[in-house]
Design a protein around this motif. Structure first.
Motif, PDB file in Angstrom:
ATOM      1  N   ILE A 103       0.876  -1.179   0.000  1.00 25.39           N
ATOM      2  CA  ILE A 103       0.000   0.000   0.000  1.00 25.39           C
ATOM      3  C   ILE A 103       0.905   1.219   0.000  1.00 25.39           C
ATOM      4  N   HIS A 104       0.688   2.137  -0.912  1.00 23.49           N
ATOM      5  CA  HIS A 104       1.605   3.276  -1.034  1.00 23.49           C
ATOM      6  C   HIS A 104       0.864   4.589  -1.275  1.00 23.49           C
ATOM      7  N   LYS A 105       1.548   5.652  -0.973  1.00 19.67           N
ATOM      8  CA  LYS A 105       1.018   6.989  -1.189  1.00 19.67           C
ATOM      9  C   LYS A 105       2.194   7.952  -1.340  1.00 19.67           C
ATOM     10  N   THR A 106       2.134   8.803  -2.342  1.00 19.30           N
ATOM     11  CA  THR A 106       3.214   9.771  -2.542  1.00 19.30           C
ATOM     12  C   THR A 106       3.009  10.979  -1.638  1.00 19.30           C
ATOM     13  N   GLY A 107       4.105  11.639  -1.303  1.00 20.91           N
ATOM     14  CA  GLY A 107       4.033  12.826  -0.467  1.00 20.91           C
ATOM     15  C   GLY A 107       3.442  14.017  -1.212  1.00 20.91           C
ATOM     16  N   ARG A 108       3.218  15.078  -0.490  1.00 22.28           N
ATOM     17  CA  ARG A 108       2.612  16.274  -1.080  1.00 22.28           C
ATOM     18  C   ARG A 108       3.675  17.135  -1.746  1.00 22.28           C
ATOM     19  N   LEU A 109       3.283  17.732  -2.857  1.00 28.02           N
ATOM     20  CA  LEU A 109       4.150  18.657  -3.591  1.00 28.02           C
ATOM     21  C   LEU A 109       3.432  19.988  -3.769  1.00 28.02           C
ATOM     22  N   ASP A 110       4.174  21.059  -3.727  1.00 27.47           N
ATOM     23  CA  ASP A 110       3.608  22.378  -3.995  1.00 27.47           C
ATOM     24  C   ASP A 110       3.148  22.412  -5.446  1.00 27.47           C
ATOM     25  N   THR A 140      12.044   0.560   5.881  1.00 26.95           N
ATOM     26  CA  THR A 140      11.328   1.736   6.372  1.00 26.95           C
ATOM     27  C   THR A 140       9.992   1.852   5.666  1.00 26.95           C
ATOM     28  N   THR A 141       8.998   2.364   6.390  1.00 27.73           N
ATOM     29  CA  THR A 141       7.685   2.604   5.780  1.00 27.73           C
ATOM     30  C   THR A 141       7.584   4.020   5.218  1.00 27.73           C
ATOM     31  N   GLN A 142       8.653   4.807   5.383  1.00 27.07           N
ATOM     32  CA  GLN A 142       8.660   6.187   4.885  1.00 27.07           C
ATOM     33  C   GLN A 142       9.882   6.401   3.978  1.00 27.07           C
ATOM     34  N   PRO A 143       9.963   5.680   2.867  1.00 28.36           N
ATOM     35  CA  PRO A 143      11.125   5.829   1.989  1.00 28.36           C
ATOM     36  C   PRO A 143      11.078   7.155   1.220  1.00 28.36           C
ATOM     37  N   THR A 144      12.212   7.537   0.711  1.00 29.50           N
ATOM     38  CA  THR A 144      12.317   8.738  -0.112  1.00 29.50           C
ATOM     39  C   THR A 144      12.524   8.321  -1.563  1.00 29.50           C
ATOM     40  N   LEU A 145      11.803   8.962  -2.466  1.00 31.89           N
ATOM     41  CA  LEU A 145      11.954   8.702  -3.890  1.00 31.89           C
ATOM     42  C   LEU A 145      12.845   9.765  -4.515  1.00 31.89           C
ATOM     43  N   GLN A 146      13.693   9.347  -5.419  1.00 28.11           N
ATOM     44  CA  GLN A 146      14.481  10.303  -6.205  1.00 28.11           C
ATOM     45  C   GLN A 146      13.871  10.373  -7.600  1.00 28.11           C
ATOM     46  N   VAL A 147      13.450  11.567  -7.986  1.00 22.66           N
ATOM     47  CA  VAL A 147      12.893  11.801  -9.315  1.00 22.66           C
ATOM     48  C   VAL A 147      13.906  12.639 -10.079  1.00 22.66           C
ATOM     49  N   SER A 148      14.286  12.180 -11.252  1.00 25.89           N
ATOM     50  CA  SER A 148      15.329  12.895 -11.988  1.00 25.89           C
ATOM     51  C   SER A 148      15.026  12.935 -13.473  1.00 25.89           C
ATOM     52  N   CYS A 149      15.660  13.898 -14.131  1.00 28.59           N
ATOM     53  CA  CYS A 149      15.565  14.066 -15.580  1.00 28.59           C
ATOM     54  C   CYS A 149      16.963  13.931 -16.164  1.00 28.59           C
ATOM     55  N   ARG A 150      17.090  13.102 -17.168  1.00 30.23           N
ATOM     56  CA  ARG A 150      18.379  12.918 -17.832  1.00 30.23           C
ATOM     57  C   ARG A 150      18.372  13.548 -19.223  1.00 30.23           C
ATOM     58  N   GLY A 151      17.506  14.487 -19.422  1.00 30.03           N
ATOM     59  CA  GLY A 151      17.394  15.151 -20.710  1.00 30.03           C
ATOM     60  C   GLY A 151      18.496  16.179 -20.936  1.00 30.03           C
ATOM     61  N   GLU A 152      18.229  17.106 -21.830  1.00 24.68           N
ATOM     62  CA  GLU A 152      19.219  18.124 -22.172  1.00 24.68           C
ATOM     63  C   GLU A 152      19.476  19.073 -21.009  1.00 24.68           C
ATOM     64  N   ARG A 153      18.489  19.248 -20.145  1.00 22.80           N
ATOM     65  CA  ARG A 153      18.636  20.100 -18.958  1.00 22.80           C
ATOM     66  C   ARG A 153      18.377  19.243 -17.719  1.00 22.80           C
ATOM     67  N   PRO A 154      19.366  18.414 -17.327  1.00 25.70           N
ATOM     68  CA  PRO A 154      19.151  17.448 -16.242  1.00 25.70           C
ATOM     69  C   PRO A 154      18.896  18.097 -14.895  1.00 25.70           C
ATOM     70  N   ARG A 184      17.342  16.815 -10.609  1.00 28.59           N
ATOM     71  CA  ARG A 184      16.792  15.776  -9.755  1.00 28.59           C
ATOM     72  C   ARG A 184      16.191  16.400  -8.515  1.00 28.59           C
ATOM     73  N   MET A 185      15.244  15.705  -7.941  1.00 26.58           N
ATOM     74  CA  MET A 185      14.584  16.170  -6.729  1.00 26.58           C
ATOM     75  C   MET A 185      14.174  14.943  -5.909  1.00 26.58           C
ATOM     76  N   PHE A 186      13.791  15.180  -4.654  1.00 28.30           N
ATOM     77  CA  PHE A 186      13.406  14.084  -3.769  1.00 28.30           C
ATOM     78  C   PHE A 186      11.973  14.288  -3.293  1.00 28.30           C
ATOM     79  N   LEU A 187      11.280  13.158  -3.188  1.00 22.45           N
ATOM     80  CA  LEU A 187       9.869  13.178  -2.824  1.00 22.45           C
ATOM     81  C   LEU A 187       9.617  12.121  -1.755  1.00 22.45           C
TER      82      LEU A 187
END
Length: 233
Positions: free
Chosen positions: A51-58, A81-95, A97-100
């Motif tokens: 069972i999962h749920k993503t954190g809140r983002l502005d 852990t039940t509260q892991p952190t996700l790394q979201v990243s872009c490998r495009g022309e303007r790379p 990354r952020m954490f969620l």
């Protein structure tokens, strides 16, 4: 006058076009949710319910446009852990990354104590049973194979229903203080055996002081099996 109006209109429209092309909070949240959905499906094949749920983002968040699919991964071990952190990243022309933050609960069968177990008690198969537990609720890891428990000793006492984790167990001593042991002095394929006496308790893989009964010398040896130690020549 017409030229001036045209220039002003063009300049004021540029930021709107750029912002519309930015990677939005909704796109990031969608990519994270898809990643967790896939993780859930993989674990379901192994008998676990996730069972999962993503954190809140502005909602005003806007990052540089990504001309490639967003990469999502766990930045840590979701099994501890039940509260892991996700790394979201872009490998495009303007790379970038952020954490969620995310909430992930992994439920499945775990091995628990079938009855109260005392410190120092040797674990037997009939002392263990399976139960449905949140396996990632502990950072200490979970043991899924009962063969890894049988023969081990309890480091401390536990109540019935306690989830069995590696920190609760220790390997029994292969030699105890005062035991007579076989000392093997080895050099390559050549070895010489002699009799000795252990000066302390030790498990397989531990070092222990032993007294050579022939020479009365005390040497440091490696415990290789119950009643057997080895020293280099």
């Amino acid at each position: 006058m017409r030229i001036t109006i045209f220039v002003v209109t063009l300049l004021t429209s540029v930021p709107v076009l750029v912002q519309a092309a930015n990677t939005t909070a909704e796109q990031i949240r969608s990519a994270a949710a898809s990643f967790l959905d896939e993780f859930s499906k993989q674990q379901a094949d192994n008998g676990f319910e996730v069972i999962h749920k993503t954190g809140r983002l502005d909602s005003r968040l806007a990052l540089a446009t990504c001309n490639a699919p967003l990469d999502v991964s766990f930045s840590g071990d979701p099994w501890k852990t039940t509260q892991p952190t996700l790394q979201v990243s872009c490998r495009g022309e303007r790379p970038w990354r952020m954490f969620l933050n995310a909430s992930v609960s992994i439920t499945g069968e775990g091995l628990v104590a079938a009855r109260p177990l005392a410190r120092g008690e040797r674990v037997m198969a009939n002392m263990i049973e399976t139960d449905s537990v949140v396996v990632n609720a502990t950072r200490k890891g979970v043991i899924n194979n009962v063969d890894q428990l049988v023969g081990m000793e309890m480091r401390r006492g536990v109540n019935a229903g306690t989830l069995m984790t590696p920190d609760l167990l220790s390997a029994p001593a292969a030699v105890t203080r005062g035991d007579h042991v076989i000392i093997t002095a080895r050099s390559g394929n050549f070895s010489v055996n002699s009799r000795g006496k252990a000066m302390a308790d030790a498990g397989v893989g531990d070092q222990v002081l032993v007294e050579n009964l022939s020479s009365s010398r005390t040497v440091k040896a490696l415990v290789t099996a119950p009643g057997q130690v080895e020293i280099p020549m």
